[in-house]
Motif scaffolding. Structure first.
Motif, PDB file in Angstrom:
ATOM      1  N   LYS A  45      18.519  42.910 -19.881  1.00 27.93           N
ATOM      2  CA  LYS A  45      19.146  44.158 -19.467  1.00 27.93           C
ATOM      3  C   LYS A  45      20.047  43.925 -18.267  1.00 27.93           C
ATOM      4  O   LYS A  45      19.704  43.173 -17.357  1.00 27.93           O
TER       5      LYS A  45
ATOM      6  N   LEU B  45      16.216  43.715 -23.846  1.00 25.10           N
ATOM      7  CA  LEU B  45      16.582  44.840 -24.703  1.00 25.10           C
ATOM      8  C   LEU B  45      16.638  44.320 -26.137  1.00 25.10           C
ATOM      9  O   LEU B  45      17.339  43.350 -26.427  1.00 25.10           O
TER      10      LEU B  45
ATOM     11  N   SER C 297      13.515  48.568 -28.759  1.00 25.06           N
ATOM     12  CA  SER C 297      13.591  49.490 -27.628  1.00 25.06           C
ATOM     13  C   SER C 297      13.968  50.892 -28.075  1.00 25.06           C
ATOM     14  O   SER C 297      13.664  51.859 -27.382  1.00 25.06           O
TER      15      SER C 297
ATOM     16  N   PHE D 103      22.492  53.828 -25.463  1.00 23.56           N
ATOM     17  CA  PHE D 103      22.238  52.454 -25.050  1.00 23.56           C
ATOM     18  C   PHE D 103      23.580  51.742 -24.963  1.00 23.56           C
ATOM     19  O   PHE D 103      24.530  52.100 -25.645  1.00 23.56           O
TER      20      PHE D 103
ATOM     21  N   ALA E  18      19.654  51.883 -21.157  1.00 28.51           N
ATOM     22  CA  ALA E  18      19.654  50.456 -20.805  1.00 28.51           C
ATOM     23  C   ALA E  18      20.876  49.822 -21.456  1.00 28.51           C
ATOM     24  O   ALA E  18      21.352  50.300 -22.482  1.00 28.51           O
ATOM     25  N   SER E  19      21.378  48.751 -20.840  1.00 29.18           N
ATOM     26  CA  SER E  19      22.490  48.008 -21.428  1.00 29.18           C
ATOM     27  C   SER E  19      22.064  46.563 -21.626  1.00 29.18           C
ATOM     28  O   SER E  19      21.483  45.954 -20.731  1.00 29.18           O
ATOM     29  N   GLY E  20      22.349  46.031 -22.808  1.00 28.28           N
ATOM     30  CA  GLY E  20      22.065  44.620 -23.072  1.00 28.28           C
ATOM     31  C   GLY E  20      23.246  43.777 -22.633  1.00 28.28           C
ATOM     32  O   GLY E  20      24.399  44.167 -22.823  1.00 28.28           O
TER      33      GLY E  20
END
Lengths: 175, 149
Positions: free
Chosen positions: A44, A52, A56, A93, A117-119
């Motif tokens: 993340k 992530l 998720s 996301f 959340a960001s991958g």
């Protein structure tokens, strides 16, 4: 009557050229519609020690937004996403595509973070699996993890109200 | 020096600079790689092939194709990898299927249409009745017949 044939040919050409002009060549149909989102495991952006994965967001209807700090149009759609996040209708996301970690985090703290959340997709491999060719792109993923829609280019309020949110509402009704 | 610069400018093409240098153990694989990236379309600069394009994505996709070919995968597998993600749009030669029938058959249809039009036009043209020769022309004809005979 002889002039009718060239006139007809001309009109057909005009119609075809007009259709050609009104099409957006960047808006390509994605072969991934109806297919499962690719599996991935990314750290993340917000908390690199955490991962992530599609797990998720399994069981929820979500938007997956592909963004980058170097992407100019992402700035343009950012307020739209922030506002959408506040309404809490659908979780967003992020897929941080081919970016630098510090630049991405600075960007989020400077402009606000609409993402659950960001991958961090540094080499763009997950982007390739998603068929990403122009950032920003936004995917609607259903509860089963299937990609149901792809929006290429910045998310506009119109696209949101007309296409994306109605679909999200429909997908929420699905088991 | 000037000649050298001129020579370098004229011989180096932009396509040459766009692609990175690849090495294959097998010359056959190198040929297949070159052919493939020439035949696949870059999605960012849509009128350029992967081989020609300088776009970041084109470079990434060249990497993918290189790795697949180097790992011994077939051309079909490499093409499949890209069409699964980006659709038939990446192919400069799209497959023949119901949605592309018009694309592939179009030129033939236009040729048929033109052929039919030309045939109808040719049939419509009636041979013009010949007007009889005038007295003077008849004399000239007789004279010519005599001299040539």
């Amino acid at each position: 009557m002889r002039f009718l044939i060239p006139l007809g040919v001309f009109l057909v050409m005009v119609i075809f050229l007009a259709i050609g002009l009104s099409l957006d060549p960047r808006n390509l149909p994605s072969p991934l519609i109806g297919k499962p989102a690719p599996t991935f495991q990314l750290s993340k952006v917000e908390e690199p020690s955490q991962a992530l994965t599609p797990e998720s967001f399994r069981g929820r209807v979500i938007l997956l937004n592909v963004w980058a700090s170097w992407c100019v149009s992402c700035r343009q759609e950012h307020p739209v996403l922030l506002e959408l996040a506040q309404r809490q209708e659908v979780p967003i996301f992020g897929l941080n595509y081919k970016d630098q970690l510090t630049a991405a985090r600075d960007w989020l703290s400077k402009f606000g973070n609409p993402y659950e959340a960001s991958g961090f997709d540094q080499d763009g491999r997950v982007g390739i699996d998603l068929g990403v060719y122009g950032v920003p792109e936004t995917f609607v993923i259903d509860k089963k993890g299937l990609i149901r829609m792809k929006h290429t280019g910045p998310v506009t309020p119109q696209a949101l109200e007309k296409d994306i949110l109605p679909l999200v509402e429909r997908l929420k009704q699905e088991p | 020096m000037k000649t050298l610069i001129l020579l370098l400018t004229l011989t180096g093409s932009s396509a040459l600079f766009a692609t990175e240098i690849r090495s294959f153990a097998d010359p056959d694989k190198a040929a297949r790689y070159d052919r493939l990236i020439g035949e696949l379309r870059c999605l960012v600069c849509q009128n350029q092939s992967l081989a020609d394009s300088d776009a970041d994505l084109a470079q990434d996709l060249r990497n993918e194709v290189y790795e697949m070919i180097a790992a011994g995968q077939s051309d079909a597998e490499a093409i499949r990898f890209l069409t699964d993600r980006y659709g038939d749009f990446v192919l400069y030669r799209p497959p023949i299927k119901p949605t592309t029938f018009l694309l592939w058959g179009g030129p033939l249809l236009i040729l048929l249409f033109g052929g039919v039009m030309a045939w109808r036009y040719a049939r419509q043209r009636k041979p013009q009745p010949l007007s009889p020769l005038s007295e003077a022309d008849q004399d000239t004809l007789e004279r010519l017949k005599k001299t040539s005979g």
